[in-house]
Design an enzyme around this catalytic site. Structure first.
Site, PDB file in Angstrom:
ATOM      1  N   TYR A  63       1.549   1.393  14.674  1.00 42.72           N
ATOM      2  CA  TYR A  63       0.504   1.163  13.688  1.00 42.72           C
ATOM      3  C   TYR A  63       0.898   1.696  12.322  1.00 42.72           C
ATOM      4  O   TYR A  63       1.203   2.865  12.167  1.00 42.72           O
ATOM      5  CB  TYR A  63      -0.805   1.828  14.115  1.00 42.72           C
ATOM      6  CG  TYR A  63      -1.855   1.670  13.051  1.00 42.72           C
ATOM      7  CD1 TYR A  63      -2.433   0.423  12.830  1.00 42.72           C
ATOM      8  CD2 TYR A  63      -2.220   2.732  12.249  1.00 42.72           C
ATOM      9  CE1 TYR A  63      -3.369   0.247  11.834  1.00 42.72           C
ATOM     10  CE2 TYR A  63      -3.164   2.565  11.246  1.00 42.72           C
ATOM     11  CZ  TYR A  63      -3.732   1.318  11.048  1.00 42.72           C
ATOM     12  OH  TYR A  63      -4.652   1.160  10.060  1.00 42.72           O
TER      13      TYR A  63
ATOM     14  N   LYS B 184      -2.809  -2.530   8.165  1.00 40.60           N
ATOM     15  CA  LYS B 184      -2.954  -3.968   8.323  1.00 40.60           C
ATOM     16  C   LYS B 184      -2.134  -4.658   7.236  1.00 40.60           C
ATOM     17  O   LYS B 184      -1.707  -4.036   6.266  1.00 40.60           O
ATOM     18  CB  LYS B 184      -4.440  -4.306   8.220  1.00 40.60           C
ATOM     19  CG  LYS B 184      -4.819  -5.576   8.903  1.00 40.60           C
ATOM     20  CD  LYS B 184      -4.745  -5.496  10.404  1.00 40.60           C
ATOM     21  CE  LYS B 184      -4.873  -6.882  11.028  1.00 40.60           C
ATOM     22  NZ  LYS B 184      -4.744  -6.860  12.468  1.00 40.60           N
TER      23      LYS B 184
ATOM     24  N   ASP C 232       0.889  -1.169   0.000  1.00 41.35           N
ATOM     25  CA  ASP C 232       0.000   0.000   0.000  1.00 41.35           C
ATOM     26  C   ASP C 232       0.919   1.209   0.000  1.00 41.35           C
ATOM     27  O   ASP C 232       1.628   1.458   0.972  1.00 41.35           O
ATOM     28  CB  ASP C 232      -0.867  -0.047   1.260  1.00 41.35           C
ATOM     29  CG  ASP C 232      -1.672   1.237   1.475  1.00 41.35           C
ATOM     30  OD1 ASP C 232      -1.515   2.193   0.686  1.00 41.35           O
ATOM     31  OD2 ASP C 232      -2.459   1.278   2.435  1.00 41.35           O
TER      32      ASP C 232
HETATM   33  C1  F6R Z   1      -7.808  -0.546   8.009  1.00 44.98           C
HETATM   34  C2  F6R Z   1      -7.608   0.742   7.343  1.00 44.98           C
HETATM   35  C3  F6R Z   1      -8.495   1.872   7.695  1.00 44.98           C
HETATM   36  C4  F6R Z   1      -7.787   2.877   8.572  1.00 44.98           C
HETATM   37  C5  F6R Z   1      -8.729   4.041   8.986  1.00 44.98           C
HETATM   38  C6  F6R Z   1      -8.025   5.092   9.821  1.00 44.98           C
HETATM   39  O1  F6R Z   1      -6.822  -1.445   7.638  1.00 44.98           O
HETATM   40  O2  F6R Z   1      -6.741   0.873   6.542  1.00 44.98           O
HETATM   41  O3  F6R Z   1      -9.679   1.417   8.294  1.00 44.98           O
HETATM   42  O4  F6R Z   1      -7.282   2.255   9.721  1.00 44.98           O
HETATM   43  O5  F6R Z   1      -9.239   4.659   7.844  1.00 44.98           O
HETATM   44  O6  F6R Z   1      -6.925   5.532   9.116  1.00 44.98           O
HETATM   45  P1  F6R Z   1      -5.943   6.670   9.642  1.00 44.98           P
HETATM   46  O7  F6R Z   1      -5.469   6.226  10.999  1.00 44.98           O
HETATM   47  O8  F6R Z   1      -4.881   6.712   8.607  1.00 44.98           O
HETATM   48  O9  F6R Z   1      -6.768   7.932   9.723  1.00 44.98           O
HETATM   49 MG    MG Z   2      -3.801   2.505   3.250  1.00 49.31          MG
HETATM   50 MG    MG Z   3      -4.817  -2.238   2.378  1.00 53.55          MG
END
Ligand code: F6R
Ligand code: MG
Ligand code: MG
Length: 382
Positions: A230, A233, A13
């Site tokens: 973090y 995933k 990603d």
């Molecule tokens: C799960 C995923 C999304 C992000 C969510 C928050 O794998 O990619 O659900 O975790 O959109 O993203 P941030 O922390 O980047 O705002």
């Molecule tokens: Mg992403």
């Molecule tokens: Mg992904």
């Protein structure tokens, strides 16, 4: 001597469009350009650029074996080039899976997910490449078990003489970095005690006993273990060989008719149904999901990738999609409660330490007991 061919599926990603929901077409274009050059230079025999959610999946064939430095470097360079485009468009999380500043010989441990296998191409070599988003490598445990060990899924285990002896499963313990192989069907129950815990134990590869040959390979990279913070995933990929002693194409697709629950939905911290979708529908939206899986089929022809066939575009998977949506409705109603929200130790990120700190001093002892000891004993760890 028959010639060996390697199938490498390397994914990352490197920027989402919009948010974490899809890959921008310009990234796919850029990846295609880079891989076309590598094909012209003779590094690759062939390639296809796939995608699922916010992940770019480089599906490549070559004659260099697994863990090849040039192929890994090519993937790294391709993701870097895509990151540049992502930065220019200010896509979300540009470069998110490139954890290292520069390439050092193998993309494993550097962010991207890798599934590879070297095979002697059979007279006809049908393979399926699976790509999933908003989930984790252990998501393949259930379908791999169904394909290679469950006669209710795979008729061939009972009636194909080349499958009847069963398969060996190589399982990786992602926490203690060790592996163990189970011979099935004899060790089915031993296998299940481990792979039933997909957050920790993952099936890395499967081997046919009769053919003495590899049947399936998956990616087992756990980004959050690697980065220690973090970073998204670890949306996994997998390669499965089909027919003539391996599962028929339909047997390799059948487990996905049941949208099993996987970890990784919203903020990597929720469980949800893995919904089989066509390539064009691989764009998670609702609550950043539900988690999705795409299956692309290819015939290999001296390493050329003839395809893809977009298997889950078939209406026969409409029922699984409907069921996935029903399950999503149900789970969403649980909101922040387990088991929709993952258990504390499985969440990608949590405010718990901060909340604990704030409440320091407000927790009063209740009574001495041996809860901790008892828990450890129950888990077989004490
Ligand atoms: C799960 C995923 C999304 C992000 C969510 C928050 O794998 O990619 O659900 O975790 O959109 O993203 P941030 O922390 O980047 O705002
Ligand atoms: Mg992403
Ligand atoms: Mg992904």
């Amino acid at each position: 001597m028959a010639e060996k061919i390697t199938i490498s599926v390397i994914k990352a990603d490197v920027g989402g469009y919009v948010g974490h929901s899809a890959v921008h077409p310009r990234l796919l274009e850029k990846a295609g350009e880079e891989l076309a050059k590598a094909k012209a230079d003779g590094i690759l025999v062939d390639y296809h650029v796939g995608y699922v959610g916010d992940d770019v999946d480089l599906i490549m064939t070559h004659r260099r074996g697994v863990d090849d430095k040039d192929v890994h470097q090519l993937s790294w360079r391709t993701f870097e080039a895509c990151t540049e485009v992502a930065r220019e468009l200010k896509l979300y999380g540009a470069g998110q899976d490139l954890l290292a500043d520069s390439f050092s010989g193998n993309v494993k441990g550097m962010g991207p997910g890798v599934a590879e296998m070297e095979v002697v191409e059979r007279t006809s070599e049908p393979v399926i490449v699976y790509m999933a988003d908003k989930t984790e490598p252990g998501a393949w445990n259930y379908p791999l078990y169904r394909m290679f060990a469950d006669p209710f899924n795979t008729a061939g285990l009972v009636i194909d003489p080349k499958m009847h002896a069963g398969f060996n499963f190589e399982v990786h313990d992602l926490i203690h970095h060790r592996r163990v192989t189970f011979s099935c069907p004899e060790e089915l129950y031993d296998l299940l005690i481990f792979i039933g815990a997909p957050g920790r134990f993952c099936i890395k590869s499967v081997y046919s006993k009769e053919l003495n040959d590899i049947a399936a390979a998956s990616s087992t990279q756990k980004l959050n273990f690697m980065a220690g913070r973090y970073v998204g995933k670890d949306d996994p990929v997998m390669i499965v060989r089909c027919q003539s002693g391996f599962p028929a194409v339909g047997e390799a697709l059948e487990p996905f008719a049941m949208p099993h629950l996987v970890s990784g939905w919203m903020r990597g911290s929720h469980s949800g149904p893995l919904m089989p979708v066509a390539q064009g529908d691989a764009t998670p939206s609702r609550f950043d999901g539900p988690p999705r899986v795409v299956a692309l089929g290819f015939q290999l022809a001296n390493g050329r990738l003839i395809g893809p066939r977009d298997f889950f575009a078939d209406v026969a998977f409409d029922g699984a999609r409907r069921q996935a949506i029903e399950l999503a409705d149900y789970l969403r109603r649980l909101g922040p409660f387990e088991p929709h929200r993952l258990h504390l130790d499985e969440m990608e990120y949590t405010t718990l330490p901060d909340v604990m700190k704030k409440l320091q001093g407000r927790f009063q002892p209740v009574e001495e007991d041996a809860v901790e000891e008892e828990l450890e004993k129950r888990q077989g760890l004490g």
